[in-house]
Design a protein around this motif. Structure first.
Motif, PDB file in Angstrom:
ATOM      1  N   THR A   1      53.399  11.693 101.784  1.00  0.00           N
ATOM      2  CA  THR A   1      53.447  13.123 101.441  1.00  0.00           C
ATOM      3  C   THR A   1      53.853  13.958 102.647  1.00  0.00           C
ATOM      4  OG1 THR A   1      51.769  12.879  99.725  1.00  0.00           O
ATOM      5  CG2 THR A   1      52.086  15.093 100.625  1.00  0.00           C
ATOM      6  N   LEU A   2      53.237  13.680 103.784  1.00  0.00           N
ATOM      7  CA  LEU A   2      53.566  14.438 104.987  1.00  0.00           C
ATOM      8  C   LEU A   2      54.984  14.140 105.460  1.00  0.00           C
ATOM      9  CD1 LEU A   2      52.686  16.357 107.238  1.00  0.00           C
ATOM     10  CD2 LEU A   2      51.794  14.368 108.479  1.00  0.00           C
ATOM     11  N   ALA A   3      55.393  12.876 105.410  1.00  0.00           N
ATOM     12  CA  ALA A   3      56.739  12.511 105.857  1.00  0.00           C
ATOM     13  C   ALA A   3      57.801  13.214 105.033  1.00  0.00           C
ATOM     14  CB  ALA A   3      56.922  10.995 105.785  1.00  0.00           C
ATOM     15  N   ARG A   4      57.633  13.244 103.708  1.00  0.00           N
ATOM     16  CA  ARG A   4      58.626  13.907 102.855  1.00  0.00           C
ATOM     17  C   ARG A   4      58.655  15.409 103.098  1.00  0.00           C
ATOM     18  NH1 ARG A   4      57.162   9.701  98.995  1.00  0.00           N
ATOM     19  NH2 ARG A   4      55.432  10.926  98.188  1.00  0.00           N
TER      20      ARG A   4
ATOM     21  N   ASP B   1      47.034  19.212 103.867  1.00  0.00           N
ATOM     22  CA  ASP B   1      45.920  18.383 103.401  1.00  0.00           C
ATOM     23  C   ASP B   1      46.170  16.911 103.736  1.00  0.00           C
ATOM     24  OD1 ASP B   1      44.632  20.597 102.408  1.00  0.00           O
ATOM     25  OD2 ASP B   1      45.260  20.269 100.323  1.00  0.00           O
ATOM     26  N   ALA B   2      47.428  16.479 103.605  1.00  0.00           N
ATOM     27  CA  ALA B   2      47.757  15.093 103.931  1.00  0.00           C
ATOM     28  C   ALA B   2      47.540  14.816 105.417  1.00  0.00           C
ATOM     29  CB  ALA B   2      49.207  14.792 103.549  1.00  0.00           C
ATOM     30  N   ALA B   3      47.958  15.751 106.273  1.00  0.00           N
ATOM     31  CA  ALA B   3      47.751  15.578 107.715  1.00  0.00           C
ATOM     32  C   ALA B   3      46.267  15.535 108.047  1.00  0.00           C
ATOM     33  CB  ALA B   3      48.445  16.707 108.472  1.00  0.00           C
ATOM     34  N   SER B   4      45.480  16.389 107.406  1.00  0.00           N
ATOM     35  CA  SER B   4      44.027  16.383 107.620  1.00  0.00           C
ATOM     36  C   SER B   4      43.413  15.052 107.199  1.00  0.00           C
ATOM     37  CB  SER B   4      43.368  17.533 106.856  1.00  0.00           C
ATOM     38  OG  SER B   4      43.691  18.778 107.421  1.00  0.00           O
TER      39      SER B   4
END
Length: 406
Positions: A259-262, A275-278
């Motif tokens: 999710t974060l990469a995209r 939220d993904a990074a957290s």
């Protein structure tokens, strides 16, 4: 003394609540993503590695990493597909067509899952041809014709080796091929995140995304691309006559890391990305999470980085860094950035409101180019005919109109 105590209080207040005096602040450095294909290959992973090295070397900081999985990796989908094809071949020779059909269903699903590793489209085409032979053996002529159409689509001019095993099957192959060749073509449009990625279709290069490929034979096709990180991605796309299929090439996978990469590769940070990074930071046991993008800026690169404490609702933007394309002069800027994190924690960055555009000056993707499907030229009219009579199964039912499921 009062001034020293005040300064110490300010510094402690800038650090995460979980960081106690005398302990190291744990920092998770997440993969940086390139924003266009003209960023040098693997620049993102190299920036990430350099930041990890600086965190290791900076007093007061410690690298936070997620726990490593200890479970054994499952068999690769490609190995599963090939094993299923062998099982189907054995079952067909024993005239156990139900078992062969079930094995080929598993094989085709596994091939779709392993498309990125399947560089030769003929292997998948032969699996579809075998599926056709099994279906013809049980009188499922329309389904069999659909399987043959998929085999022809990936290699329009390639003979099917299986046709040489039976004169009757060879004639059927020729008739279905003629019907398939007369059908209207379709198209595939490739977009990519980031834009500009090179794409192959059925093993042949078709340009860089965004690109529209015309005159594509109806049926299934293999596509493949390589991201700026060096990661290969691929899949199967089905083309229907007179229609255009759309494929978006982007970082693969599921979960917060994907999710974060995209989001980063799309040059957009929203609540889901934060939220993904957290979540990744919490998994690694981090006090701070650092992530960002790499973009072209003239002859060099621009690094746009962000920091947050897991649980924060918005990232904080760190000062933009400009380095050379080979990262030869990146040592000092990255060291300064990490030193600011050690001294000030999240206060080293400036709070941004969501959504955030990491690189505001990054150009949009150009309009799509248009190319024709690369035709195969290696086939002769008699290429599918067998060299001699080979005993086979019962006579085939009359051929009905081919059916390709949407």
């Amino acid at each position: 003394m009062i001034r020293t105590a005040l300064l110490l209080a300010l510094l402690l207040g800038a650090l995460p609540a979980s960081a106690k005096p005398g302990t190291s602040v744990k920092v998770a450095v997440l993969p940086f993503q390139a924003l266009s294909a003209d960023v040098p290959a693997r620049a993102g992973p190299r920036v990430t590695a350099r930041l990890v090295s600086e965190v290791h070397a900076t007093r007061g900081l410690a690298l936070a990493e997620p726990p490593r999985a200890t479970e054994e990796s499952p068999p690769s989908p490609l190995a599963t597909a090939r094993a299923a094809v062998k099982e189907a071949t054995t079952a067909r020779e024993a005239r156990d067509f139900a078992r062969a059909d079930a094995a080929l269903g598993r094989a085709l699903d596994a091939y779709a899952a392993s498309a990125v590793d399947l560089t030769d489209a003929s292997e998948l085409a032969d699996a579809h041809a075998l599926h056709a032979a099994v279906r013809y053996a049980t009188g499922r002529d329309e389904d069999a014709a659909a399987s043959l159409a998929h085999a022809f689509a990936m290699a329009p001019g390639r003979p099917l080796p299986l046709a040489a095993t039976s004169p009757l099957f060879a004639k059927t192959v020729e008739r279905v091929r003629a019907s398939h060749d007369s059908r209207p073509r379709g198209g595939v449009r490739f977009d990519s995140v980031p834009y500009g990625l090179p794409v192959t279709l059925d093993g042949q290069p078709v340009g860089t995304a965004p690109v529209r490929v015309t005159e594509v034979p109806p049926g299934v096709h293999l596509w493949r691309s390589v991201l700026p990180s060096g990661e290969a991605v691929g899949g199967v796309v089905e083309v229907v006559s007179d229609r255009q299929a759309v494929v978006t090439v982007r970082p693969a996978g599921t979960g917060p890391d994907a999710t974060l990469a995209r989001a980063l590769a799309s040059n957009r940070l929203d609540a889901a990305a934060v939220d993904a990074a957290s979540a990744l930071g919490r998994t690694a046991g981090a006090d701070l999470v650092v992530f960002g993008t790499v973009a072209r800026e003239g002859a060099g690169l621009a690094l746009d980085a962000f920091v947050l404490a897991p649980g924060d609702k918005a990232p904080r933007r760190l000062p933009r860094l400009t380095v050379d394309a080979e990262l030869l002069d990146a040592g000092t800027p990255l060291r300064t950035c990490v030193a600011a994190l050690a001294a000030r924690g999240v206060e080293a960055g400036v709070t941004e409101s969501l959504p955030v555009t990491p690189a505001p000056d990054e150009a949009f993707a150009p309009p799509p180019a248009q190319v024709a499907y690369p035709a195969s030229t290696g086939r002769t009219p008699s290429a599918d005919k067998p060299a001699g009579p080979v005993p086979d199964r019962k006579p085939l039912a009359p051929i009905r109109k081919p059916l390709v499921r949407p």
